[in-house]
Scaffold this motif. Structure first.
Motif, PDB file in Angstrom:
ATOM      1  N   TRP A 213      11.810 -89.106 -31.629  1.00  0.00           N
ATOM      2  CA  TRP A 213      12.698 -88.078 -32.159  1.00  0.00           C
ATOM      3  C   TRP A 213      14.004 -87.903 -31.402  1.00  0.00           C
ATOM      4  CZ3 TRP A 213      11.946 -87.377 -36.904  1.00  0.00           C
ATOM      5  CH2 TRP A 213      10.673 -87.363 -37.455  1.00  0.00           C
ATOM      6  N   PRO A 214      14.052 -87.926 -30.066  1.00  0.00           N
ATOM      7  CA  PRO A 214      15.355 -87.753 -29.393  1.00  0.00           C
ATOM      8  C   PRO A 214      16.410 -88.759 -29.852  1.00  0.00           C
ATOM      9  CG  PRO A 214      13.592 -87.490 -27.810  1.00  0.00           C
ATOM     10  CD  PRO A 214      12.946 -87.977 -29.080  1.00  0.00           C
ATOM     11  N   GLU A 215      15.989 -89.977 -30.167  1.00  0.00           N
ATOM     12  CA  GLU A 215      16.942 -90.995 -30.603  1.00  0.00           C
ATOM     13  C   GLU A 215      17.395 -90.793 -32.040  1.00  0.00           C
ATOM     14  OE1 GLU A 215      18.215 -92.955 -28.347  1.00  0.00           O
ATOM     15  OE2 GLU A 215      16.872 -91.852 -27.004  1.00  0.00           O
ATOM     16  N   ARG A 216      16.739 -89.901 -32.748  1.00  0.00           N
ATOM     17  CA  ARG A 216      17.132 -89.625 -34.132  1.00  0.00           C
ATOM     18  C   ARG A 216      18.027 -88.390 -34.231  1.00  0.00           C
ATOM     19  NH1 ARG A 216      11.979 -90.792 -38.166  1.00  0.00           N
ATOM     20  NH2 ARG A 216      11.210 -92.661 -37.118  1.00  0.00           N
ATOM     21  N   VAL A 217      18.373 -87.801 -33.105  1.00  0.00           N
ATOM     22  CA  VAL A 217      19.201 -86.593 -33.091  1.00  0.00           C
ATOM     23  C   VAL A 217      20.669 -86.975 -33.046  1.00  0.00           C
ATOM     24  CG1 VAL A 217      19.826 -84.534 -31.770  1.00  0.00           C
ATOM     25  CG2 VAL A 217      17.412 -85.178 -32.013  1.00  0.00           C
ATOM     26  N   ARG A 218      21.465 -86.326 -33.898  1.00  0.00           N
ATOM     27  CA  ARG A 218      22.908 -86.510 -33.913  1.00  0.00           C
ATOM     28  C   ARG A 218      23.583 -85.144 -33.848  1.00  0.00           C
ATOM     29  NH1 ARG A 218      21.070 -90.630 -33.074  1.00  0.00           N
ATOM     30  NH2 ARG A 218      21.523 -92.711 -33.931  1.00  0.00           N
ATOM     31  N   GLY A 219      24.590 -85.021 -32.965  1.00  0.00           N
ATOM     32  CA  GLY A 219      25.328 -83.776 -32.830  1.00  0.00           C
ATOM     33  C   GLY A 219      26.820 -84.025 -32.853  1.00  0.00           C
ATOM     34  N   VAL A 220      27.576 -83.027 -33.283  1.00  0.00           N
ATOM     35  CA  VAL A 220      29.038 -83.147 -33.313  1.00  0.00           C
ATOM     36  C   VAL A 220      29.597 -83.115 -31.891  1.00  0.00           C
ATOM     37  CG1 VAL A 220      31.187 -82.090 -34.134  1.00  0.00           C
ATOM     38  CG2 VAL A 220      29.154 -82.120 -35.610  1.00  0.00           C
ATOM     39  N   PHE A 221      29.092 -82.200 -31.072  1.00  0.00           N
ATOM     40  CA  PHE A 221      29.519 -82.134 -29.672  1.00  0.00           C
ATOM     41  C   PHE A 221      28.378 -81.583 -28.829  1.00  0.00           C
ATOM     42  CE2 PHE A 221      30.903 -78.117 -31.597  1.00  0.00           C
ATOM     43  CZ  PHE A 221      30.386 -77.175 -30.719  1.00  0.00           C
ATOM     44  N   ALA A 222      28.505 -81.778 -27.521  1.00  0.00           N
ATOM     45  CA  ALA A 222      27.492 -81.304 -26.580  1.00  0.00           C
ATOM     46  C   ALA A 222      28.152 -80.372 -25.561  1.00  0.00           C
ATOM     47  CB  ALA A 222      26.830 -82.474 -25.866  1.00  0.00           C
ATOM     48  N   THR A 223      27.390 -79.396 -25.099  1.00  0.00           N
ATOM     49  CA  THR A 223      27.870 -78.481 -24.070  1.00  0.00           C
ATOM     50  C   THR A 223      26.859 -78.438 -22.933  1.00  0.00           C
ATOM     51  OG1 THR A 223      26.873 -76.604 -25.254  1.00  0.00           O
ATOM     52  CG2 THR A 223      29.213 -77.048 -25.640  1.00  0.00           C
ATOM     53  N   PRO A 224      27.320 -78.221 -21.707  1.00  0.00           N
ATOM     54  CA  PRO A 224      26.416 -78.275 -20.554  1.00  0.00           C
ATOM     55  C   PRO A 224      25.755 -76.937 -20.252  1.00  0.00           C
ATOM     56  CG  PRO A 224      28.649 -77.988 -19.794  1.00  0.00           C
ATOM     57  CD  PRO A 224      28.732 -78.084 -21.291  1.00  0.00           C
ATOM     58  N   LEU A 225      24.707 -76.993 -19.447  1.00  0.00           N
ATOM     59  CA  LEU A 225      24.156 -75.795 -18.828  1.00  0.00           C
ATOM     60  C   LEU A 225      25.107 -75.413 -17.703  1.00  0.00           C
ATOM     61  CD1 LEU A 225      21.746 -73.781 -18.565  1.00  0.00           C
ATOM     62  CD2 LEU A 225      20.777 -75.384 -16.893  1.00  0.00           C
ATOM     63  N   LEU A 226      25.645 -74.205 -17.753  1.00  0.00           N
ATOM     64  CA  LEU A 226      26.628 -73.753 -16.772  1.00  0.00           C
ATOM     65  C   LEU A 226      25.935 -73.031 -15.618  1.00  0.00           C
ATOM     66  CD1 LEU A 226      29.217 -72.368 -19.348  1.00  0.00           C
ATOM     67  CD2 LEU A 226      29.341 -74.541 -18.119  1.00  0.00           C
ATOM     68  N   ARG A 227      26.512 -73.171 -14.435  1.00  0.00           N
ATOM     69  CA  ARG A 227      25.962 -72.533 -13.239  1.00  0.00           C
ATOM     70  C   ARG A 227      26.966 -71.536 -12.666  1.00  0.00           C
ATOM     71  NH1 ARG A 227      23.978 -77.454 -13.879  1.00  0.00           N
ATOM     72  NH2 ARG A 227      21.773 -77.833 -13.380  1.00  0.00           N
ATOM     73  N   LYS A 228      26.436 -70.419 -12.201  1.00  0.00           N
ATOM     74  CA  LYS A 228      27.294 -69.355 -11.700  1.00  0.00           C
ATOM     75  C   LYS A 228      28.043 -69.806 -10.455  1.00  0.00           C
ATOM     76  CE  LYS A 228      27.187 -64.380 -10.794  1.00  0.00           C
ATOM     77  NZ  LYS A 228      26.292 -63.191 -10.695  1.00  0.00           N
ATOM     78  N   ALA A 229      29.320 -69.475 -10.402  1.00  0.00           N
ATOM     79  CA  ALA A 229      30.158 -69.761  -9.241  1.00  0.00           C
ATOM     80  C   ALA A 229      31.076 -68.570  -9.014  1.00  0.00           C
ATOM     81  CB  ALA A 229      30.985 -71.027  -9.492  1.00  0.00           C
ATOM     82  N   GLU A 230      31.691 -68.524  -7.869  1.00  0.00           N
ATOM     83  CA  GLU A 230      32.593 -67.402  -7.580  1.00  0.00           C
ATOM     84  C   GLU A 230      33.738 -67.375  -8.584  1.00  0.00           C
ATOM     85  OE1 GLU A 230      35.246 -65.560  -3.890  1.00  0.00           O
ATOM     86  OE2 GLU A 230      34.032 -67.358  -3.595  1.00  0.00           O
ATOM     87  N   GLY A 231      33.809 -66.272  -9.333  1.00  0.00           N
ATOM     88  CA  GLY A 231      34.889 -66.114 -10.308  1.00  0.00           C
ATOM     89  C   GLY A 231      34.615 -66.699 -11.677  1.00  0.00           C
ATOM     90  N   GLY A 232      33.415 -67.248 -11.914  1.00  0.00           N
ATOM     91  CA  GLY A 232      33.144 -67.802 -13.227  1.00  0.00           C
ATOM     92  C   GLY A 232      31.940 -68.707 -13.266  1.00  0.00           C
ATOM     93  N   TRP A 233      32.044 -69.775 -14.027  1.00  0.00           N
ATOM     94  CA  TRP A 233      30.922 -70.693 -14.258  1.00  0.00           C
ATOM     95  C   TRP A 233      31.402 -72.130 -14.165  1.00  0.00           C
ATOM     96  CZ3 TRP A 233      26.330 -68.180 -14.936  1.00  0.00           C
ATOM     97  CH2 TRP A 233      26.401 -66.836 -15.339  1.00  0.00           C
TER      98      TRP A 233
END
Length: 235
Positions: A213-233
């Motif tokens: 199944w993972p190889e059958r997945v199609r997406g328009v775009f991907a976004t990352p898991l963001l990590r907290k940092a000073e002043g944002g992510w």
């Protein structure tokens, strides 16, 4: 203004302005610190600003897409792109996952030249059958519901090549529910499509359902898991 933006960039000024515009390539910096929004990139490098949602642990966050609140311009751009990615699989019918996946699936079906699509649902009509339902939950709606297929729709999807479409694939739970429901009727989608692949946490869960199944997945775009940092992510 977020520190990740170029001096000329204008981020959405109010919450209701997200998902309304497609910005030219390079309008916002994709690397570095992000505060308030994340600029997702399409293949042609055009950008869509997505609000950042903090997760329960307070240390991580995700970029958010609510496709039924998007402008028609954004929806059509995402649907056209996804339809082009699904076309090589020659789907005869598009099946949409509720709730937000229905908006995208209908538009994708139109772009594929189809006259209709098949919506799954979480509202039980009196003629629905319990054996044509499975439990369903998602990252945005923690309460468990049931996912149903209208029995009258079965002749449309038994035999033809099927594309299963959702708006976002994040944890993989909604897709697993859709695959499970279809499997109960002996249906295996040729391809799975989504506008956004939200981090890569879904891969392991979907692979556990079936390694293909993972190889059958199609997406328009991907976004990352963001990590907290000073002043944002940070990505």
């Amino acid at each position: 203004m977020p520190s990740s933006a170029s001096p000329a960039a204008q981020s959405p000024a109010a919450p209701h302005e997200f998902w309304q515009d497609i910005h030219p390539p390079g309008t916002f910096a994709t690397a570095g610190l992000h505060s308030g929004f994340f600029p997702a990139e399409l293949d042609d490098k055009r950008q869509i600003c997505l609000p950042i949602r903090s997760l329960a642990d307070g240390e991580h966050a995700l970029a958010s897409l609510i496709v039924n609140q998007a402008s028609f311009e954004v929806l059509e751009a995402l649907a056209a792109d996804l339809a082009a990615r699904l076309a090589p699989f020659s789907p005869d019918v598009v099946i949409g996952l509720p709730t937000l996946g229905l908006t995208l699936a209908a538009a994708v079906a139109r772009h594929l030249g189809h006259s209709r699509y098949v919506p799954l649902g979480t509202s039980r009509k009196f003629w629905y059958l319990d054996e044509l339902s499975v439990p369903m939950s998602s990252i945005t709606t923690r309460q468990e519901k049931r996912l149903y297929i209208d029995p009258r729709m079965l002749p449309l999807i038994e035999g033809p090549r099927v594309a299963l479409v959702d708006d976002v694939i994040s944890s993989g739970s909604s897709i697993i529910s859709g695959l499970s429901l279809l499997a109960a009727s002996g249906i295996r989608p040729a391809v799975i499509g989504a506008a956004m692949l939200q981090s890569d946490r879904w891969r392991e869960k979907i692979a556990a359902f079936g390694p293909e199944w993972p190889e059958r997945v199609r997406g328009v775009f991907a976004t990352p898991l963001l990590r907290k940092a000073e002043g944002g992510w940070r990505a």
